[in-house]
Scaffold this motif. Sequence first.
Motif, PDB file in Angstrom:
ATOM      1  N   GLN A 191       0.084  41.405  -6.294  1.00  0.00           N
ATOM      2  CA  GLN A 191      -0.676  40.561  -7.212  1.00  0.00           C
ATOM      3  C   GLN A 191      -1.983  41.206  -7.674  1.00  0.00           C
ATOM      4  N   ARG A 192      -2.490  42.153  -6.925  1.00  0.00           N
ATOM      5  CA  ARG A 192      -3.746  42.794  -7.329  1.00  0.00           C
ATOM      6  C   ARG A 192      -3.590  43.482  -8.676  1.00  0.00           C
ATOM      7  N   GLU A 193      -2.531  44.248  -8.797  1.00  0.00           N
ATOM      8  CA  GLU A 193      -2.303  44.982 -10.048  1.00  0.00           C
ATOM      9  C   GLU A 193      -2.052  44.014 -11.208  1.00  0.00           C
ATOM     10  N   THR A 194      -1.263  42.991 -10.945  1.00  0.00           N
ATOM     11  CA  THR A 194      -0.995  41.988 -11.982  1.00  0.00           C
ATOM     12  C   THR A 194      -2.285  41.308 -12.411  1.00  0.00           C
ATOM     13  N   GLY A 195      -3.105  40.939 -11.442  1.00  0.00           N
ATOM     14  CA  GLY A 195      -4.385  40.293 -11.746  1.00  0.00           C
ATOM     15  C   GLY A 195      -5.299  41.195 -12.550  1.00  0.00           C
ATOM     16  N   ALA A 196      -5.331  42.469 -12.208  1.00  0.00           N
ATOM     17  CA  ALA A 196      -6.168  43.416 -12.950  1.00  0.00           C
ATOM     18  C   ALA A 196      -5.696  43.523 -14.396  1.00  0.00           C
ATOM     19  N   LYS A 197      -4.401  43.537 -14.599  1.00  0.00           N
ATOM     20  CA  LYS A 197      -3.867  43.603 -15.968  1.00  0.00           C
ATOM     21  C   LYS A 197      -4.219  42.352 -16.761  1.00  0.00           C
ATOM     22  N   LEU A 198      -4.118  41.207 -16.121  1.00  0.00           N
ATOM     23  CA  LEU A 198      -4.474  39.962 -16.804  1.00  0.00           C
ATOM     24  C   LEU A 198      -5.949  39.958 -17.190  1.00  0.00           C
ATOM     25  N   ARG A 199      -6.803  40.425 -16.290  1.00  0.00           N
ATOM     26  CA  ARG A 199      -8.241  40.468 -16.605  1.00  0.00           C
ATOM     27  C   ARG A 199      -8.535  41.454 -17.733  1.00  0.00           C
ATOM     28  N   GLN A 200      -7.827  42.566 -17.759  1.00  0.00           N
ATOM     29  CA  GLN A 200      -8.001  43.526 -18.856  1.00  0.00           C
ATOM     30  C   GLN A 200      -7.569  42.907 -20.181  1.00  0.00           C
ATOM     31  N   GLN A 201      -6.455  42.197 -20.160  1.00  0.00           N
ATOM     32  CA  GLN A 201      -5.983  41.532 -21.380  1.00  0.00           C
ATOM     33  C   GLN A 201      -6.995  40.496 -21.850  1.00  0.00           C
TER      34      GLN A 201
END
Length: 168
Positions: free
Chosen positions: A87-97
């Motif tokens: 989930q860390r990577e997914t969360g980072a991608k969402l925050r970047q978006q």
Amino acid sequence: MKAFQIQNLLRVGTVAAALALSGVAAQAMPGGGHGRHGGPDAMMAGGPLGGMGGFGGHMLDLVDATDAQRSQIKSIFQAARQDLSGQRETGAKLRQQLAALYAAPNIDAAAIESLRQQMSAQHDAASKRMSQASIDAARVLTPEQRAKIAALAKKRQARMAERAEQRR
């Protein structure tokens, strides 16, 4: 744009920005935001039994947890951390978006809301997993040990409330 629409957009923006910033802060923490010190003994703050549901190493010392209990509890939280590691990577991608949406020339409120919902669902899934880990860990301890942890956590909360009141 009507004043109501602007206020609504500002509210959504404020919530989304707060979510994004809290996610960044959590990722900056040791262990990726899994408790104050990132280790298995600091996994879950604020549960009904205190930090990590009350199962931090210090608390386990205070209730004379056996080596077997410590090992079981450590395994429970390591498994939870493993389950949530993706989930860390997914969360980072969402925050970047989200950051890209706010930097765009035109604000797309629907896209921002969609990301907010995704971030909220991700947080809810992590919270649910950690709650289950706390329940599993609580079942390892005796009722007497759990009661002692609850009493210690209550005292700690009272001290924290007192300090907060003194700062006001």
